[in-house]
Design a protein around this motif. Structure first.
Motif, PDB file in Angstrom:
ATOM      1  N   GLY A 299     100.187  20.997  48.458  1.00 12.98           N
ATOM      2  CA  GLY A 299     101.515  21.099  49.065  1.00 12.98           C
ATOM      3  C   GLY A 299     102.146  19.740  49.280  1.00 12.98           C
ATOM      4  N   THR A 300     102.473  19.429  50.529  1.00 11.71           N
ATOM      5  CA  THR A 300     103.085  18.133  50.847  1.00 11.71           C
ATOM      6  C   THR A 300     102.103  17.201  51.545  1.00 11.71           C
ATOM      7  OG1 THR A 300     103.922  18.991  52.956  1.00 11.71           O
ATOM      8  CG2 THR A 300     105.381  19.159  51.032  1.00 11.71           C
ATOM      9  N   ALA A 301     100.818  17.521  51.483  1.00 15.85           N
ATOM     10  CA  ALA A 301      99.801  16.682  52.134  1.00 15.85           C
ATOM     11  C   ALA A 301      99.751  15.280  51.537  1.00 15.85           C
ATOM     12  CB  ALA A 301      98.430  17.344  52.013  1.00 15.85           C
ATOM     13  N   TRP A 302     100.221  15.113  50.305  1.00 17.52           N
ATOM     14  CA  TRP A 302     100.213  13.799  49.659  1.00 17.52           C
ATOM     15  C   TRP A 302     101.051  12.775  50.426  1.00 17.52           C
ATOM     16  CZ3 TRP A 302     105.065  12.125  48.272  1.00 17.52           C
ATOM     17  CH2 TRP A 302     106.065  13.105  48.144  1.00 17.52           C
TER      18      TRP A 302
ATOM     19  N   ALA B  44      99.136   8.668  35.553  1.00 19.77           N
ATOM     20  CA  ALA B  44      99.194   8.217  36.939  1.00 19.77           C
ATOM     21  C   ALA B  44      98.784   9.325  37.900  1.00 19.77           C
ATOM     22  CB  ALA B  44     100.607   7.733  37.271  1.00 19.77           C
ATOM     23  N   VAL B  45      99.262  10.538  37.642  1.00 22.27           N
ATOM     24  CA  VAL B  45      98.919  11.663  38.511  1.00 22.27           C
ATOM     25  C   VAL B  45      97.441  12.003  38.394  1.00 22.27           C
ATOM     26  CG1 VAL B  45      99.307  14.128  38.954  1.00 22.27           C
ATOM     27  CG2 VAL B  45     101.252  12.618  38.482  1.00 22.27           C
ATOM     28  N   ARG B  46      96.906  11.984  37.183  1.00 21.34           N
ATOM     29  CA  ARG B  46      95.486  12.272  36.995  1.00 21.34           C
ATOM     30  C   ARG B  46      94.619  11.241  37.712  1.00 21.34           C
ATOM     31  NH1 ARG B  46      93.384  15.514  33.075  1.00 21.34           N
ATOM     32  NH2 ARG B  46      91.468  15.000  34.189  1.00 21.34           N
ATOM     33  N   ALA B  47      95.079   9.996  37.737  1.00 19.48           N
ATOM     34  CA  ALA B  47      94.311   8.941  38.399  1.00 19.48           C
ATOM     35  C   ALA B  47      94.250   9.156  39.906  1.00 19.48           C
ATOM     36  CB  ALA B  47      94.938   7.575  38.096  1.00 19.48           C
ATOM     37  N   LEU B  48      95.233   9.849  40.445  1.00 14.89           N
ATOM     38  CA  LEU B  48      95.258  10.117  41.878  1.00 14.89           C
ATOM     39  C   LEU B  48      94.299  11.238  42.276  1.00 14.89           C
ATOM     40  CD1 LEU B  48      99.098   9.960  42.618  1.00 14.89           C
ATOM     41  CD2 LEU B  48      97.373   8.260  43.238  1.00 14.89           C
ATOM     42  N   TYR B  49      93.897  12.028  41.265  1.00 14.77           N
ATOM     43  CA  TYR B  49      93.020  13.158  41.539  1.00 14.77           C
ATOM     44  C   TYR B  49      91.797  13.090  40.614  1.00 14.77           C
ATOM     45  CZ  TYR B  49      97.224  14.877  43.821  1.00 14.77           C
ATOM     46  OH  TYR B  49      98.346  14.984  44.622  1.00 14.77           O
TER      47      TYR B  49
ATOM     48  N   TRP C 100     110.491  11.817  49.542  1.00 12.49           N
ATOM     49  CA  TRP C 100     110.121  13.135  49.029  1.00 12.49           C
ATOM     50  C   TRP C 100     110.255  13.140  47.499  1.00 12.49           C
ATOM     51  CZ3 TRP C 100     108.130  17.136  51.854  1.00 12.49           C
ATOM     52  CH2 TRP C 100     108.198  17.010  53.245  1.00 12.49           C
ATOM     53  N   SER C 101     109.501  12.273  46.849  1.00 14.48           N
ATOM     54  CA  SER C 101     109.551  12.131  45.396  1.00 14.48           C
ATOM     55  C   SER C 101     109.430  13.481  44.696  1.00 14.48           C
ATOM     56  CB  SER C 101     108.414  11.218  44.919  1.00 14.48           C
ATOM     57  OG  SER C 101     108.260  11.288  43.521  1.00 14.48           O
ATOM     58  N   LEU C 102     110.312  13.725  43.749  1.00 17.83           N
ATOM     59  CA  LEU C 102     110.260  14.982  42.994  1.00 17.83           C
ATOM     60  C   LEU C 102     108.948  15.104  42.231  1.00 17.83           C
ATOM     61  CD1 LEU C 102     113.914  15.203  41.594  1.00 17.83           C
ATOM     62  CD2 LEU C 102     112.922  16.424  43.543  1.00 17.83           C
ATOM     63  N   ILE C 103     108.418  13.975  41.769  1.00 20.04           N
ATOM     64  CA  ILE C 103     107.129  13.989  41.082  1.00 20.04           C
ATOM     65  C   ILE C 103     106.032  14.401  42.060  1.00 20.04           C
ATOM     66  CG2 ILE C 103     105.463  12.652  39.748  1.00 20.04           C
ATOM     67  CD1 ILE C 103     108.105  12.988  38.343  1.00 20.04           C
ATOM     68  N   GLY C 104     106.106  13.887  43.266  1.00 21.79           N
ATOM     69  CA  GLY C 104     105.126  14.232  44.284  1.00 21.79           C
ATOM     70  C   GLY C 104     105.191  15.700  44.671  1.00 21.79           C
ATOM     71  N   LEU C 105     106.398  16.231  44.781  1.00 18.78           N
ATOM     72  CA  LEU C 105     106.554  17.645  45.134  1.00 18.78           C
ATOM     73  C   LEU C 105     105.947  18.550  44.068  1.00 18.78           C
ATOM     74  CD1 LEU C 105     110.201  17.644  46.537  1.00 18.78           C
ATOM     75  CD2 LEU C 105     108.089  18.044  47.818  1.00 18.78           C
ATOM     76  N   ALA C 106     106.224  18.231  42.804  1.00 20.33           N
ATOM     77  CA  ALA C 106     105.672  19.038  41.713  1.00 20.33           C
ATOM     78  C   ALA C 106     104.157  18.911  41.648  1.00 20.33           C
ATOM     79  CB  ALA C 106     106.296  18.613  40.384  1.00 20.33           C
ATOM     80  N   SER C 107     103.663  17.679  41.751  1.00 19.30           N
ATOM     81  CA  SER C 107     102.218  17.448  41.665  1.00 19.30           C
ATOM     82  C   SER C 107     101.485  18.072  42.851  1.00 19.30           C
ATOM     83  CB  SER C 107     101.930  15.946  41.617  1.00 19.30           C
ATOM     84  OG  SER C 107     102.537  15.350  40.492  1.00 19.30           O
ATOM     85  N   GLY C 108     102.075  17.971  44.033  1.00 21.45           N
ATOM     86  CA  GLY C 108     101.446  18.546  45.209  1.00 21.45           C
ATOM     87  C   GLY C 108     101.247  20.049  45.062  1.00 21.45           C
TER      88      GLY C 108
END
Length: 227
Positions: free
Chosen positions: A152-155, A217-222, A138-146
């Protein structure tokens, strides 16, 4: 709830991937611009300079009360300036509270090195939080980005995103751990000048590049994020 809180904090700091801003703009916004940089750096810098300049050759100690007074005074001045200008005071107040707590540790013990204890505690807590969040999935970066990207947590169902968020959380944990590993030996050695200098060097100069890497990195995911 945690994701919403982290995402809201990131958005207030100007780190919303959906806004399509440049990396440089995001990093600068995260640091708070020139005022944010000064509010972050100046109190600590003045403390180091005031203490170092007043070091007595015989005792080897500087004027602790002068250094603490100037440091807290500058932090208070920044807060008052924002209040007068009716600007957001969150960053300034945080800096004032941090300076005040650090000063209290040093004043009550009479040891200048104890001015850095709150920073050690903060780095330990943040580092632990990022590390644990990475290893429990449950990466904190993932939670914020989601939250910011509206998924949400679909990532967590996407292996690629989970892997990227895992390593980003590890990178942030590594930053906080590095600060402790490098600075603590100087704390135990009682070297105030070296400790203060390292705190500044390992502050914004390391924070800014990691913000940039995280943003990219986050922008590359979206890739479909509006520009």
């Amino acid at each position: 709830m945690l994701g919403a809180a982290l995402g809201s904090a990131a958005r207030r700091a100007g780190m919303d991937p959906a806004e399509g801003k440049s990396t440089g703009h995001v990093v600068w916004a995260a640091m708070g611009g020139w005022r944010g940089v000064l509010e972050s750096v100046l109190p600590g810098l003045v403390f180091i300079l005031a203490y170092t300049v007043t070091i007595d050759r015989e005792s080897g100690d500087g004027n602790l009360w002068l250094a603490l007074g100037l440091s807290v005074g500058i932090a208070a001045a920044f807060t008052i300036a924002r209040l007068i200008a009716r600007q957001p005071v969150t960053a300034a107040v945080s800096g004032l509270v941090a300076a005040g707590v650090a000063a209290a540790f040093a004043a009550f013990t009479g040891e200048a090195t104890n001015n850095f204890i709150p920073g050690f505690v903060t780095n330990a807590l943040y580092g632990t939080a990022f590390l644990v969040s990475a290893f429990i999935g449950w990466s904190l970066i993932g939670l914020a980005s989601g939250f910011l990207m509206g998924e949400g947590t679909a990532w967590r169902a996407d292996k690629r995103k989970r892997r990227v968020y895992f390593w980003l959380a590890i990178a942030w944990a590594g930053l906080f751990a590095a600060r402790l590993l490098v600075q603590l030996p100087f704390y135990f050695a009682g070297d105030v000048t070296a400790l203060g200098t390292l705190k500044l060097v390992m502050g914004l100069p390391l924070f800014a590049p990691l913000v940039a890497v995280t943003w990219l990195a986050v922008r590359a995911l979206y890739p479909q994020t509006p520009k």
